[in-house]
Write a protein that holds these residues in place. Structure first.
Motif, PDB file in Angstrom:
ATOM      1  N   ARG A 162       0.839  -1.203   0.000  1.00 31.81           N
ATOM      2  CA  ARG A 162       0.000   0.000   0.000  1.00 31.81           C
ATOM      3  C   ARG A 162       0.877   1.256   0.000  1.00 31.81           C
ATOM      4  NH1 ARG A 162      -5.494  -1.099  -0.931  1.00 31.81           N
ATOM      5  NH2 ARG A 162      -6.059  -3.035   0.162  1.00 31.81           N
ATOM      6  N   ASN A 163       0.231   2.424  -0.169  1.00 27.72           N
ATOM      7  CA  ASN A 163       0.977   3.668  -0.094  1.00 27.72           C
ATOM      8  C   ASN A 163       1.440   3.896   1.344  1.00 27.72           C
ATOM      9  OD1 ASN A 163      -0.883   5.692   1.398  1.00 27.72           O
ATOM     10  ND2 ASN A 163      -2.237   4.838  -0.149  1.00 27.72           N
ATOM     11  N   ALA A 164       2.461   4.752   1.498  1.00 27.57           N
ATOM     12  CA  ALA A 164       3.152   4.891   2.788  1.00 27.57           C
ATOM     13  C   ALA A 164       2.250   5.364   3.918  1.00 27.57           C
ATOM     14  CB  ALA A 164       4.336   5.847   2.638  1.00 27.57           C
ATOM     15  N   ALA A 165       1.162   6.047   3.596  1.00 30.91           N
ATOM     16  CA  ALA A 165       0.290   6.598   4.644  1.00 30.91           C
ATOM     17  C   ALA A 165      -0.876   5.678   4.992  1.00 30.91           C
ATOM     18  CB  ALA A 165      -0.249   7.961   4.192  1.00 30.91           C
ATOM     19  N   TYR A 166      -0.960   4.535   4.368  1.00 31.21           N
ATOM     20  CA  TYR A 166      -2.159   3.688   4.492  1.00 31.21           C
ATOM     21  C   TYR A 166      -2.440   3.267   5.941  1.00 31.21           C
ATOM     22  CZ  TYR A 166      -5.381  -0.170   3.580  1.00 31.21           C
ATOM     23  OH  TYR A 166      -6.454  -1.021   3.580  1.00 31.21           O
ATOM     24  N   ILE A 167      -1.435   2.695   6.614  1.00 36.27           N
ATOM     25  CA  ILE A 167      -1.642   2.190   7.976  1.00 36.27           C
ATOM     26  C   ILE A 167      -1.954   3.330   8.933  1.00 36.27           C
ATOM     27  CG2 ILE A 167      -0.525   1.065   9.947  1.00 36.27           C
ATOM     28  CD1 ILE A 167      -1.360  -0.897   7.833  1.00 36.27           C
ATOM     29  N   GLN A 168      -1.252   4.451   8.809  1.00 38.72           N
ATOM     30  CA  GLN A 168      -1.515   5.585   9.688  1.00 38.72           C
ATOM     31  C   GLN A 168      -2.940   6.110   9.511  1.00 38.72           C
ATOM     32  OE1 GLN A 168       1.005   9.005   9.143  1.00 38.72           O
ATOM     33  NE2 GLN A 168       0.597   9.752  11.203  1.00 38.72           N
ATOM     34  N   GLN A 169      -3.411   6.165   8.264  1.00 38.45           N
ATOM     35  CA  GLN A 169      -4.775   6.633   8.016  1.00 38.45           C
ATOM     36  C   GLN A 169      -5.800   5.655   8.586  1.00 38.45           C
ATOM     37  OE1 GLN A 169      -4.786   7.132   3.771  1.00 38.45           O
ATOM     38  NE2 GLN A 169      -4.010   9.220   3.864  1.00 38.45           N
ATOM     39  N   PHE A 170      -5.495   4.364   8.492  1.00 36.36           N
ATOM     40  CA  PHE A 170      -6.410   3.363   9.053  1.00 36.36           C
ATOM     41  C   PHE A 170      -6.530   3.526  10.566  1.00 36.36           C
ATOM     42  CE2 PHE A 170      -6.787  -0.846  11.124  1.00 36.36           C
ATOM     43  CZ  PHE A 170      -8.103  -1.124  10.772  1.00 36.36           C
ATOM     44  N   ILE A 171      -5.398   3.705  11.242  1.00 37.01           N
ATOM     45  CA  ILE A 171      -5.412   3.795  12.709  1.00 37.01           C
ATOM     46  C   ILE A 171      -5.925   5.148  13.196  1.00 37.01           C
ATOM     47  CG2 ILE A 171      -3.926   3.842  14.757  1.00 37.01           C
ATOM     48  CD1 ILE A 171      -2.191   1.717  13.434  1.00 37.01           C
ATOM     49  N   LYS A 172      -5.458   6.213  12.610  1.00 30.96           N
ATOM     50  CA  LYS A 172      -5.748   7.552  13.127  1.00 30.96           C
ATOM     51  C   LYS A 172      -7.042   8.142  12.579  1.00 30.96           C
ATOM     52  CE  LYS A 172      -1.819   7.677  15.394  1.00 30.96           C
ATOM     53  NZ  LYS A 172      -1.786   7.580  16.875  1.00 30.96           N
TER      54      LYS A 172
ATOM     55  N   GLY B 237      -9.453   6.200  10.646  1.00 28.81           N
ATOM     56  CA  GLY B 237     -10.530   5.237  10.415  1.00 28.81           C
ATOM     57  C   GLY B 237     -10.817   4.984   8.949  1.00 28.81           C
ATOM     58  N   THR B 238      -9.806   5.204   8.085  1.00 27.92           N
ATOM     59  CA  THR B 238      -9.948   4.978   6.649  1.00 27.92           C
ATOM     60  C   THR B 238      -8.866   4.021   6.179  1.00 27.92           C
ATOM     61  OG1 THR B 238     -10.764   7.238   6.363  1.00 27.92           O
ATOM     62  CG2 THR B 238     -10.040   6.081   4.391  1.00 27.92           C
ATOM     63  N   PRO B 239      -9.255   2.858   5.650  1.00 22.84           N
ATOM     64  CA  PRO B 239     -10.617   2.338   5.460  1.00 22.84           C
ATOM     65  C   PRO B 239     -11.239   1.919   6.796  1.00 22.84           C
ATOM     66  CG  PRO B 239      -9.033   0.641   4.945  1.00 22.84           C
ATOM     67  CD  PRO B 239      -8.225   1.875   5.218  1.00 22.84           C
ATOM     68  N   LYS B 240     -12.537   1.599   6.760  1.00 22.15           N
ATOM     69  CA  LYS B 240     -13.220   1.226   8.000  1.00 22.15           C
ATOM     70  C   LYS B 240     -12.720  -0.104   8.534  1.00 22.15           C
ATOM     71  CE  LYS B 240     -17.502   3.805   7.153  1.00 22.15           C
ATOM     72  NZ  LYS B 240     -18.983   3.721   7.008  1.00 22.15           N
ATOM     73  N   VAL B 241     -12.444  -1.033   7.637  1.00 20.41           N
ATOM     74  CA  VAL B 241     -11.905  -2.336   8.039  1.00 20.41           C
ATOM     75  C   VAL B 241     -10.746  -2.680   7.116  1.00 20.41           C
ATOM     76  CG1 VAL B 241     -14.083  -3.210   8.963  1.00 20.41           C
ATOM     77  CG2 VAL B 241     -13.528  -3.605   6.568  1.00 20.41           C
ATOM     78  N   LEU B 242      -9.830  -3.496   7.600  1.00 24.69           N
ATOM     79  CA  LEU B 242      -8.729  -3.968   6.779  1.00 24.69           C
ATOM     80  C   LEU B 242      -9.234  -4.941   5.726  1.00 24.69           C
ATOM     81  CD1 LEU B 242      -6.034  -4.669   9.510  1.00 24.69           C
ATOM     82  CD2 LEU B 242      -5.919  -2.864   7.781  1.00 24.69           C
ATOM     83  N   ALA B 243      -8.703  -4.823   4.522  1.00 24.44           N
ATOM     84  CA  ALA B 243      -9.004  -5.814   3.493  1.00 24.44           C
ATOM     85  C   ALA B 243      -8.489  -7.175   3.943  1.00 24.44           C
ATOM     86  CB  ALA B 243      -8.363  -5.411   2.169  1.00 24.44           C
ATOM     87  N   GLU B 244      -9.146  -8.221   3.479  1.00 27.51           N
ATOM     88  CA  GLU B 244      -8.808  -9.573   3.936  1.00 27.51           C
ATOM     89  C   GLU B 244      -7.340  -9.899   3.710  1.00 27.51           C
ATOM     90  OE1 GLU B 244     -10.126 -14.231   3.107  1.00 27.51           O
ATOM     91  OE2 GLU B 244     -11.251 -12.578   2.224  1.00 27.51           O
ATOM     92  N   GLU B 245      -6.824  -9.560   2.531  1.00 32.95           N
ATOM     93  CA  GLU B 245      -5.424  -9.878   2.230  1.00 32.95           C
ATOM     94  C   GLU B 245      -4.472  -9.047   3.090  1.00 32.95           C
ATOM     95  OE1 GLU B 245      -2.114 -11.677   0.511  1.00 32.95           O
ATOM     96  OE2 GLU B 245      -4.212 -12.251   0.658  1.00 32.95           O
ATOM     97  N   ASP B 246      -4.802  -7.753   3.313  1.00 36.58           N
ATOM     98  CA  ASP B 246      -3.966  -6.918   4.181  1.00 36.58           C
ATOM     99  C   ASP B 246      -3.940  -7.474   5.601  1.00 36.58           C
ATOM    100  OD1 ASP B 246      -3.614  -5.252   2.018  1.00 36.58           O
ATOM    101  OD2 ASP B 246      -5.149  -3.822   2.639  1.00 36.58           O
ATOM    102  N   ARG B 247      -5.120  -7.880   6.090  1.00 32.01           N
ATOM    103  CA  ARG B 247      -5.219  -8.438   7.441  1.00 32.01           C
ATOM    104  C   ARG B 247      -4.390  -9.715   7.560  1.00 32.01           C
ATOM    105  NH1 ARG B 247     -10.597  -9.847   7.654  1.00 32.01           N
ATOM    106  NH2 ARG B 247     -10.047 -12.009   7.186  1.00 32.01           N
ATOM    107  N   ARG B 248      -4.461 -10.555   6.537  1.00 37.29           N
ATOM    108  CA  ARG B 248      -3.728 -11.827   6.578  1.00 37.29           C
ATOM    109  C   ARG B 248      -2.222 -11.582   6.596  1.00 37.29           C
ATOM    110  NH1 ARG B 248      -5.948 -14.181   2.414  1.00 37.29           N
ATOM    111  NH2 ARG B 248      -7.473 -15.269   3.685  1.00 37.29           N
TER     112      ARG B 248
END
Length: 213
Positions: A27-37, A39-50
Motif C-alpha cells: 500500500r501507499n506509505a500513509a495507508y496504515i496511519q490513516q487506518f489507525i488515526k 478510520g480509513t478504510p473502515k476495516v482492513l481488506a482480507e489480504e492486508d489483514r492476513r
C-alpha cells in the motif's frame, strides 16, 4: 480491544513504523496511519489483514478476522501433484494437467506458505538445469496459484509461454511496467524488459522438495 488499538499496540511493542508496514502489504506509505488515526478504510481488506497477522505472528481475529477458520477438510489439505513439468530449460508442454497424485500438508503450515487460498496450491516437477543451483532437475515445487500477476514482485514463478510451462526468476520494474526473466544458471540468457501484460503468470514458487541420493 478493537482492531485499530490492537494494531497500534503491536506496532509500538515491536518497534515498527506505519510507512514500513504500509509498504510491506503493498500500500501507499500513509495507508496504515490513516487506518489507525482516521478510520480509513473502515476495516482492513482480507489480504492486508492476513499479511499483517502473519508478519506479527498473531491470530487474524486480533485484527478483525473471523474467530475460527472453517474446517474445510480438517487439519490437512491435499495438494495436487500435477502430471506436468515446469521446464528450467526450453519449455515443458502441459499435455496433461490432471493430478497424478496428492500430497497432504498441514493446513496451518500451508497457510503460512501461501498468500491466499490454499486450495489454489499445486505441486509441479522441475525439468532441466537453467535454475541450478536454486532448483535442480527433478525437484518438486509448491506453486501458489493465488499469488500471481496481481501481486507480482521479485521472486521465482511458473510462467505459461506458448502453451509451455517454464520456471524462472523475475525482476520487476514497476515504474516501467516491465519484467526481466532470468535463469539462476549463468549459462542461460535472460529476457530483459518484457511487457508485464505479455507475461502469463501461473503462480509463485514458495517451497521445494527433492529426493536425496
Amino acid at each position: 480491544m478493537d482492531t485499530r488499538r490492537a494494531l497500534e499496540r503491536l506496532i509500538a511493542e515491536r518497534g515498527e513504523d506505519y510507512a514500513g508496514l504500509s509498504r510491506l502489504i503493498g500500500r501507499n506509505a500513509a495507508y496504515i496511519q490513516q487506518f489507525i488515526k482516521r478510520g480509513t478504510p473502515k476495516v482492513l481488506a482480507e489480504e492486508d489483514r492476513r499479511l499483517l497477522a502473519r508478519y506479527f505472528d498473531v491470530p487474524e481475529a486480533m485484527l478483525g478476522g473471523p474467530t475460527a477458520e472453517p474446517e474445510r477438510g480438517g487439519d490437512h489439505v491435499e495438494v495436487p501433484l500435477l502430471a506436468v513439468g515446469a521446464s528450467a530449460g526450453p519449455g515443458a508442454l502441459p499435455d496433461d494437467e490432471r493430478p497424478r497424485a496428492h500430497i497432504a500438508f498441514d493446513r496451518k503450515w500451508l497457510r503460512a506458505m501461501v498468500a491466499g487460498d490454499v486450495e489454489q496450491a499445486s505441486i509441479i516437477r522441475v525439468e532441466g538445469d537453467s535454475m541450478v543451483p536454486t532448483l535442480a532437475d527433478g525437484d518438486e515445487i509448491l506453486v501458489d496459484g493465488s499469488d500471481a500477476a496481481d501481486r507480482l514482485r521479485d521472486g521465482i514463478y511458473v510462467l505459461r509461454a506458448d502453451d509451455a510451462l517454464i520456471v524462472k526468476r523475475l525482476a520487476v520494474n514497476p515504474a516501467a511496467r516491465t519484467v526481466t526473466i532470468r535463469s539462476d544458471n549463468p549459462a542461460y540468457p535472460e529476457w530483459p524488459d518484457c511487457d508485464l501484460s505479455a507475461v502469463n503468470i501461473v503462480g509463485r514458487v514458495v517451497w521445494t522438495g527433492r529426493r536425496l541420493v
